[in-house]
Scaffold this motif. Structure first.
Motif, PDB file in Angstrom:
ATOM      1  N   VAL A   1      28.343  39.072 -23.345  1.00 49.69           N
ATOM      2  CA  VAL A   1      28.304  39.810 -22.075  1.00 49.69           C
ATOM      3  C   VAL A   1      27.025  40.641 -22.028  1.00 49.69           C
ATOM      4  N   HIS A   2      26.307  40.538 -20.922  1.00 50.40           N
ATOM      5  CA  HIS A   2      25.057  41.297 -20.796  1.00 50.40           C
ATOM      6  C   HIS A   2      25.173  42.303 -19.656  1.00 50.40           C
ATOM      7  N   LEU A   3      24.955  43.563 -19.985  1.00 45.90           N
ATOM      8  CA  LEU A   3      24.963  44.642 -18.994  1.00 45.90           C
ATOM      9  C   LEU A   3      23.569  45.236 -18.913  1.00 45.90           C
ATOM     10  N   ASP A   4      22.993  45.224 -17.715  1.00 50.03           N
ATOM     11  CA  ASP A   4      21.683  45.824 -17.473  1.00 50.03           C
ATOM     12  C   ASP A   4      21.897  47.114 -16.705  1.00 50.03           C
ATOM     13  N   ARG A   5      21.882  48.250 -17.409  1.00 50.99           N
ATOM     14  CA  ARG A   5      22.150  49.526 -16.758  1.00 50.99           C
ATOM     15  C   ARG A   5      21.043  49.891 -15.772  1.00 50.99           C
ATOM     16  N   ALA A   6      19.823  49.431 -16.021  1.00 51.56           N
ATOM     17  CA  ALA A   6      18.705  49.765 -15.126  1.00 51.56           C
ATOM     18  C   ALA A   6      18.902  49.171 -13.738  1.00 51.56           C
ATOM     19  N   THR A   7      19.423  47.940 -13.691  1.00 50.36           N
ATOM     20  CA  THR A   7      19.624  47.268 -12.392  1.00 50.36           C
ATOM     21  C   THR A   7      21.069  47.312 -11.930  1.00 50.36           C
ATOM     22  N   GLY A   8      21.975  47.749 -12.816  1.00 50.52           N
ATOM     23  CA  GLY A   8      23.391  47.787 -12.446  1.00 50.52           C
ATOM     24  C   GLY A   8      24.007  46.410 -12.324  1.00 50.52           C
ATOM     25  N   THR A   9      23.500  45.454 -13.114  1.00 47.67           N
ATOM     26  CA  THR A   9      24.028  44.089 -13.051  1.00 47.67           C
ATOM     27  C   THR A   9      24.736  43.721 -14.350  1.00 47.67           C
ATOM     28  N   VAL A  10      25.708  42.806 -14.220  1.00 52.92           N
ATOM     29  CA  VAL A  10      26.486  42.322 -15.357  1.00 52.92           C
ATOM     30  C   VAL A  10      26.482  40.801 -15.325  1.00 52.92           C
ATOM     31  N   THR A  11      26.316  40.194 -16.503  1.00 53.31           N
ATOM     32  CA  THR A  11      26.395  38.744 -16.628  1.00 53.31           C
ATOM     33  C   THR A  11      27.528  38.408 -17.594  1.00 53.31           C
ATOM     34  N   VAL A  12      28.531  37.682 -17.074  1.00 54.66           N
ATOM     35  CA  VAL A  12      29.674  37.263 -17.877  1.00 54.66           C
ATOM     36  C   VAL A  12      29.688  35.731 -17.914  1.00 54.66           C
ATOM     37  N   PRO A  13      29.654  35.111 -19.091  1.00 55.70           N
ATOM     38  CA  PRO A  13      29.613  33.646 -19.169  1.00 55.70           C
ATOM     39  C   PRO A  13      30.829  33.008 -18.509  1.00 55.70           C
ATOM     40  N   PRO A  14      30.705  31.777 -18.022  1.00 53.41           N
ATOM     41  CA  PRO A  14      31.853  31.077 -17.434  1.00 53.41           C
ATOM     42  C   PRO A  14      33.001  30.968 -18.432  1.00 53.41           C
ATOM     43  N   GLY A  15      34.211  31.194 -17.959  1.00 52.58           N
ATOM     44  CA  GLY A  15      35.385  31.075 -18.805  1.00 52.58           C
ATOM     45  C   GLY A  15      35.721  32.316 -19.606  1.00 52.58           C
ATOM     46  N   VAL A  16      34.863  33.332 -19.580  1.00 48.91           N
ATOM     47  CA  VAL A  16      35.121  34.570 -20.306  1.00 48.91           C
ATOM     48  C   VAL A  16      35.800  35.565 -19.369  1.00 48.91           C
ATOM     49  N   ARG A  17      36.966  36.050 -19.782  1.00 46.45           N
ATOM     50  CA  ARG A  17      37.674  37.050 -18.988  1.00 46.45           C
ATOM     51  C   ARG A  17      37.692  38.369 -19.757  1.00 46.45           C
ATOM     52  N   LEU A  18      37.307  39.428 -19.063  1.00 41.90           N
ATOM     53  CA  LEU A  18      37.219  40.734 -19.704  1.00 41.90           C
ATOM     54  C   LEU A  18      38.529  41.500 -19.596  1.00 41.90           C
ATOM     55  N   ASP A  19      38.788  42.288 -20.621  1.00 37.66           N
ATOM     56  CA  ASP A  19      39.929  43.200 -20.640  1.00 37.66           C
ATOM     57  C   ASP A  19      39.420  44.525 -21.193  1.00 37.66           C
ATOM     58  N   LEU A  20      39.419  45.554 -20.346  1.00 42.29           N
ATOM     59  CA  LEU A  20      38.922  46.863 -20.763  1.00 42.29           C
ATOM     60  C   LEU A  20      40.043  47.792 -21.188  1.00 42.29           C
ATOM     61  N   GLY A  21      41.241  47.230 -21.377  1.00 45.53           N
ATOM     62  CA  GLY A  21      42.399  48.052 -21.689  1.00 45.53           C
ATOM     63  C   GLY A  21      42.245  48.877 -22.951  1.00 45.53           C
ATOM     64  N   ALA A  22      41.474  48.389 -23.918  1.00 47.22           N
ATOM     65  CA  ALA A  22      41.334  49.103 -25.182  1.00 47.22           C
ATOM     66  C   ALA A  22      40.473  50.351 -25.058  1.00 47.22           C
ATOM     67  N   THR A  23      39.692  50.457 -23.990  1.00 54.84           N
ATOM     68  CA  THR A  23      38.779  51.599 -23.860  1.00 54.84           C
ATOM     69  C   THR A  23      38.840  52.303 -22.504  1.00 54.84           C
ATOM     70  N   ALA A  24      39.244  51.605 -21.441  1.00 53.98           N
ATOM     71  CA  ALA A  24      39.118  52.172 -20.099  1.00 53.98           C
ATOM     72  C   ALA A  24      39.977  53.419 -19.890  1.00 53.98           C
ATOM     73  N   LYS A  25      41.209  53.421 -20.404  1.00 50.56           N
ATOM     74  CA  LYS A  25      42.059  54.595 -20.217  1.00 50.56           C
ATOM     75  C   LYS A  25      41.481  55.805 -20.934  1.00 50.56           C
ATOM     76  N   ALA A  26      40.980  55.604 -22.152  1.00 47.13           N
ATOM     77  CA  ALA A  26      40.400  56.716 -22.903  1.00 47.13           C
ATOM     78  C   ALA A  26      39.154  57.242 -22.207  1.00 47.13           C
ATOM     79  N   TRP A  27      38.307  56.341 -21.749  1.00 44.07           N
ATOM     80  CA  TRP A  27      37.114  56.745 -21.001  1.00 44.07           C
ATOM     81  C   TRP A  27      37.499  57.474 -19.719  1.00 44.07           C
ATOM     82  N   ALA A  28      38.530  56.987 -19.017  1.00 44.93           N
ATOM     83  CA  ALA A  28      38.990  57.640 -17.792  1.00 44.93           C
ATOM     84  C   ALA A  28      39.497  59.048 -18.081  1.00 44.93           C
ATOM     85  N   ALA A  29      40.175  59.224 -19.226  1.00 42.73           N
ATOM     86  CA  ALA A  29      40.658  60.550 -19.605  1.00 42.73           C
ATOM     87  C   ALA A  29      39.488  61.488 -19.888  1.00 42.73           C
ATOM     88  N   ASP A  30      38.481  61.011 -20.614  1.00 43.69           N
ATOM     89  CA  ASP A  30      37.285  61.814 -20.882  1.00 43.69           C
ATOM     90  C   ASP A  30      36.615  62.248 -19.585  1.00 43.69           C
TER      91      ASP A  30
END
Length: 336
Positions: A138-167
């Protein structure tokens, strides 16, 4: 940020609100009771924005839209870009033990909708070992705000998103209200602003369920959190059955299957809740020797084995049970 865990009684008056969002329990505590309602409204708005950006279970979420990008770089909102950045940093910091590319593996296990619906579905699943694609795809370009996710790859942010949201929520609310704030989302707790005298008193327990229903012989500690975050991850809270298979939500990226670990729960304190969550989840995946890894990372932690043996790392208070008042918040195993 340095983390200080001590145990003294709480003296300052606090006010709390409890409700549900992001598929888990929400607890907000403030040191100025007059500001509770306004802070709660801001928190509800923030969590709604996080859900719209990061939910794996909403077809209209930004995260779900990445499933159809076929490997093309696409623009995402600053909110999703920040959440992805935290997830990729967690993967790097844990040597891939916490990996956001486990989405397809979670779906294959039947965890493809809100957990209350997962529990009601008893269709059998076929478990096969299949290594996840890996966070480096997975490639994230913070400068341009773009994300590249390969075909067939599905993301799950469950392991970090809740903690980040709490912070993020704790910091936003503390700045807006000018008082001390605690935000707990399931097993992830973040604090910001001036804490109560003695710190935010938090009960860390190993048995899922309300504090008043926890057996007296159950394993728990009471600690005071003065800054940063505290996270508890475990394999007993979110379990379901499919056919003859007993499953849980902590996936080993090396196999795509529920991790087999000697630990029942792992609790970690760190400079942020996101860091604590990544470490507690990674400890479950790393298994035997995780306490040595946490010690090398200089993270205060409490690990409870499947047999109930408690092991702590330097910085975790010794024998804190029963010390002080543990009424501020309860910490129990929840989704990572």
């Amino acid at each position: 940020m340095a983390v200080s865990l001590k145990h003294r009684p709480t003296q300052r008056t606090t006010a709390a609100a409890d409700w549900r969002a992001l598929g888990t329990g929400v607890r907000l505590v403030v040191t100025d009771p007059a500001l509770l309602d306004s802070c709660n409204l801001l928190l509800a708005r923030h969590l709604a924005e996080v859900d719209a950006a990061c939910s794996r279970f909403r077809q209209d979420s930004e995260l779900a839209a990445l499933d159809t990008t076929a490997g093309r770089p696409v623009q995402v909102s600053p909110l999703l870009a920040e959440a992805l950045s935290v997830a990729l940093h967690a993967a790097e910091a844990t040597d891939g033990a916490v990996d956001p590319t486990v989405g397809s593996a979670m779906d294959a296990l039947g965890y493809d909708r809100d957990f209350t619906l997962v529990q009601e579905d008893d269709r059998p699943v076929r478990l096969t070992v299949q290594r996840t694609p890996g966070w480096r795809t997975v490639h994230l370009d913070r400068a341009t705000g773009t994300v590249t996710v390969p075909p067939g790859v599905r993301l799950d942010l469950g392991a970090t998103a809740k903690a980040w949201a709490a912070d993020r929520a704790a910091t936003l609310l503390a700045e807006a209200a000018g008082c001390g704030v605690l935000v707990a989302l399931g097993g992830d707790t973040a604090v910001a602003g001036e804490p109560p005298a003695g710190g935010w008193q938090i009960r860390v327990q190993d048995i899922t369920g309300p504090v008043d229903e926890t057996p007296a012989h159950g394993s728990y500690d009471c600690v005071g959190l003065h800054g940063g975050g505290l996270a508890t991850s475990g394999t007993s809270a979110r379990r379901w059955r499919r056919g003859d298979q007993n499953l849980h939500h902590i996936v080993d990226p090396r196999t795509g299957l529920p991790v087999r670990t000697p630990w029942r729960t792992v609790s970690v304190a760190a400079g942020s809740c996101a860091e604590a969550n990544a470490a507690s989840t990674a400890a479950l995946v790393k298994g035997a020797g995780a306490e040595r890894w946490l010690t090398r990372m200089a993270l205060p932690a409490r690990l409870v084995s499947q047999e109930g043996l408690v092991i702590t790392t330097p910085g975790w208070p010794t024998n804190p049970r029963g010390a002080g008042n543990c009424a501020t918040s309860s910490h129990r195993p929840a989704a990572a």
